[in-house]
Write an enzyme that holds these catalytic residues in place. Structure first.
Site, PDB file in Angstrom:
ATOM      1  N   ASP A 114      37.802  33.625  20.503  1.00 53.52           N
ATOM      2  CA  ASP A 114      38.497  34.919  20.550  1.00 53.52           C
ATOM      3  C   ASP A 114      37.762  35.847  19.592  1.00 53.52           C
ATOM      4  OD1 ASP A 114      40.312  36.939  21.152  1.00 53.52           O
ATOM      5  OD2 ASP A 114      42.061  35.647  20.923  1.00 53.52           O
ATOM      6  N   ARG A 154      50.646  43.230  30.726  1.00 51.81           N
ATOM      7  CA  ARG A 154      51.424  44.381  31.213  1.00 51.81           C
ATOM      8  C   ARG A 154      52.593  44.697  30.289  1.00 51.81           C
ATOM      9  NH1 ARG A 154      53.875  43.775  36.858  1.00 51.81           N
ATOM     10  NH2 ARG A 154      53.765  41.505  36.751  1.00 51.81           N
ATOM     11  N   ASN A 210      40.712  45.310  31.146  1.00 48.97           N
ATOM     12  CA  ASN A 210      40.373  43.901  31.380  1.00 48.97           C
ATOM     13  C   ASN A 210      39.090  43.701  32.179  1.00 48.97           C
ATOM     14  OD1 ASN A 210      42.633  43.409  29.931  1.00 48.97           O
ATOM     15  ND2 ASN A 210      43.836  42.500  31.566  1.00 48.97           N
ATOM     16  N   ILE A 266      41.969  33.950  34.665  1.00 52.16           N
ATOM     17  CA  ILE A 266      43.406  34.210  34.559  1.00 52.16           C
ATOM     18  C   ILE A 266      43.652  35.707  34.313  1.00 52.16           C
ATOM     19  CG2 ILE A 266      45.439  33.800  33.090  1.00 52.16           C
ATOM     20  CD1 ILE A 266      44.360  30.964  32.613  1.00 52.16           C
ATOM     21  N   SER A 267      42.697  36.362  33.655  1.00 56.05           N
ATOM     22  CA  SER A 267      42.863  37.772  33.268  1.00 56.05           C
ATOM     23  C   SER A 267      43.183  38.637  34.489  1.00 56.05           C
ATOM     24  CB  SER A 267      41.577  38.297  32.624  1.00 56.05           C
ATOM     25  OG  SER A 267      41.102  37.391  31.663  1.00 56.05           O
ATOM     26  N   ASN A 268      44.192  39.465  34.344  1.00 56.80           N
ATOM     27  CA  ASN A 268      44.611  40.353  35.442  1.00 56.80           C
ATOM     28  C   ASN A 268      43.856  41.673  35.443  1.00 56.80           C
ATOM     29  OD1 ASN A 268      46.582  39.150  37.122  1.00 56.80           O
ATOM     30  ND2 ASN A 268      48.021  39.140  35.382  1.00 56.80           N
ATOM     31  N   ASP A 317      51.965  30.974  40.664  1.00 54.71           N
ATOM     32  CA  ASP A 317      52.738  31.362  41.851  1.00 54.71           C
ATOM     33  C   ASP A 317      53.317  30.122  42.538  1.00 54.71           C
ATOM     34  OD1 ASP A 317      52.101  34.121  41.510  1.00 54.71           O
ATOM     35  OD2 ASP A 317      50.110  33.700  42.313  1.00 54.71           O
ATOM     36  N   HIS A 333      47.074  37.528  43.855  1.00 51.75           N
ATOM     37  CA  HIS A 333      48.001  37.355  42.729  1.00 51.75           C
ATOM     38  C   HIS A 333      48.505  38.705  42.220  1.00 51.75           C
ATOM     39  CE1 HIS A 333      49.979  35.609  39.305  1.00 51.75           C
ATOM     40  NE2 HIS A 333      49.280  36.380  38.480  1.00 51.75           N
ATOM     41  N   MET A 373      52.647  30.505  32.113  1.00 50.49           N
ATOM     42  CA  MET A 373      51.237  30.699  32.496  1.00 50.49           C
ATOM     43  C   MET A 373      50.377  29.577  31.920  1.00 50.49           C
ATOM     44  SD  MET A 373      49.142  32.658  34.121  1.00 50.49           S
ATOM     45  CE  MET A 373      48.013  31.323  34.477  1.00 50.49           C
TER      46      MET A 373
HETATM   47  C1  LMR Z   1      52.148  36.526  35.896  1.00 50.80           C
HETATM   48  O1  LMR Z   1      52.167  36.356  37.113  1.00 50.80           O
HETATM   49  O2  LMR Z   1      53.100  36.245  35.167  1.00 50.80           O
HETATM   50  C2  LMR Z   1      50.899  37.072  35.270  1.00 50.80           C
HETATM   51  O3  LMR Z   1      50.017  37.514  36.268  1.00 50.80           O
HETATM   52  C3  LMR Z   1      51.156  38.137  34.263  1.00 50.80           C
HETATM   53  C4  LMR Z   1      51.771  39.397  34.842  1.00 50.80           C
HETATM   54  O4  LMR Z   1      51.367  40.486  34.418  1.00 50.80           O
HETATM   55  O5  LMR Z   1      52.678  39.310  35.665  1.00 50.80           O
END
Ligand code: LMR
Length: 295
Positions: free
Chosen positions: A12, A59, A72, A95-97, A128, A155, A206
């Protein structure tokens, strides 16, 4: 916790030492090493088999995953550049959105570096499936351990498509149940974002889901011939270049993409599949364009 992890490298830009010291006290066989800041990134990555990228900002209520793109996208791009330079053979878990865009970003970066292997680049959509399994088991009073719902598409919002008709063990849903469960699974990330009220998004569920996907990858790498997970990968299942579906994992990454889940879907699912394609296409193209614009 997994006996399949021999060494855990943590990276990090700050606060890694404490996390590594903390984790290193667990009486598990894996060694924990810490790496702080860009100057230590190359050493972190050298020799690793699996890279997990959860970096970036989360978020806040009212935001979509796509609202995170501006921050991101660059973070994922620079991390994947380092992966390409230091461990191009590794499985890469993104994993990063927004995952629907960050996976295409990673693919373009790897292509530019001449090391793209589509079988080894994964968008982590396991959460999911975890959510779908939990909510379906609750709704239908099923033994959670047995429940498996494939989730396809992408996603984010409506691109998350649980194929409830393909739930194992076989179970029937009323139209109302299908609608309610589908919406809940699609909005589950937002449910957590709202409950956390500004303090971020899902971290614990997560982590649980990501750990499951890492464990599956490590089992596949170790030669287990029976590893299947849903994940967002380069795919020819639809006309879109990337699509989440169940895949068989092997030593070399994606061994095959399972098409059976998309066959014989219900009318509701078929409509939802058509409806998600335009949104997913835009997100994929946004990621690709981002990398090309930076050239
Ligand atoms: C989730 O599905 O929980 C993650 O993608 C984080 C989010 O911003 O919802």
């Amino acid at each position: 916790m997994s006996p399949l992890v021999s060494e855990l490298h943590l990276y990090d830009i700050a606060n890694v030492k404490g996390v590594a010291a903390d984790l290193s006290h667990c009486n598990t066989p894996s060694q924990v090493l810490d790496f702080t800041g860009p100057s230590e990134l190359a050493n972190c990555l050298k020799g690793v088999d699996v890279v997990v990228i959860p970096a970036g900002v989360p978020r806040k209520p009212g935001m979509t995953r796509d609202d995170l793109f501006n921050i991101n996208a660059s973070i994922v791009k620079s991390l994947v550049e380092a992966v390409a330079d230091n461990c191009p053979e590794a499985f890469i878990h993104i994993i990063s959105n927004p995952v629907n865009s960050t996976v295409p970003i990673a693919a373009e970066v790897l292509k530019q570096k001449g090391v793209y292997n589509p079988k080894k680049l994964f968008g982590v959509t396991t959460l999911d499936v975890v959510r779908a399994n939990t909510f379906v088991a609750q709704k239908k009073n099923l033994n959670l351990i047995d429940v498996d719902v494939p989730v396809v598409g992408g996603h984010a919002g409506i691109t998350i498509l649980p194929l409830l008709s393909k739930t194992r063990p076989s179970v029937t849903f009323t139209d109302e149940e299908t609608e309610q469960l589908t919406k809940r699974i699609q909005n589950a990330g937002t449910e957590v974002v709202e409950a956390k009220a500004g303090a971020g998004s899902a971290t614990l569920s997560m982590a649980y889901a990501a750990a499951r996907f890492v464990e599956s990858s490590l089992r596949a790498l170790a030669g287990d011939p029976d590893v299947y997970e849903c994940t967002f990968v380069q795919s020819e299942l639809t006309e879109l270049p990337f699509f989440a579906s169940r895949v068989k994992l092997g030593k070399n990454g994606v061994e095959s993409i399972i098409s059976a889940d998309l066959e014989g879907v219900t009318e509701y699912e078929a409509k939802a599949l058509e409806a998600l394609k335009s949104e997913l296409k835009v997100s994929i193209e946004k990621g690709i364009e981002f990398v090309h614009k930076q050239q």
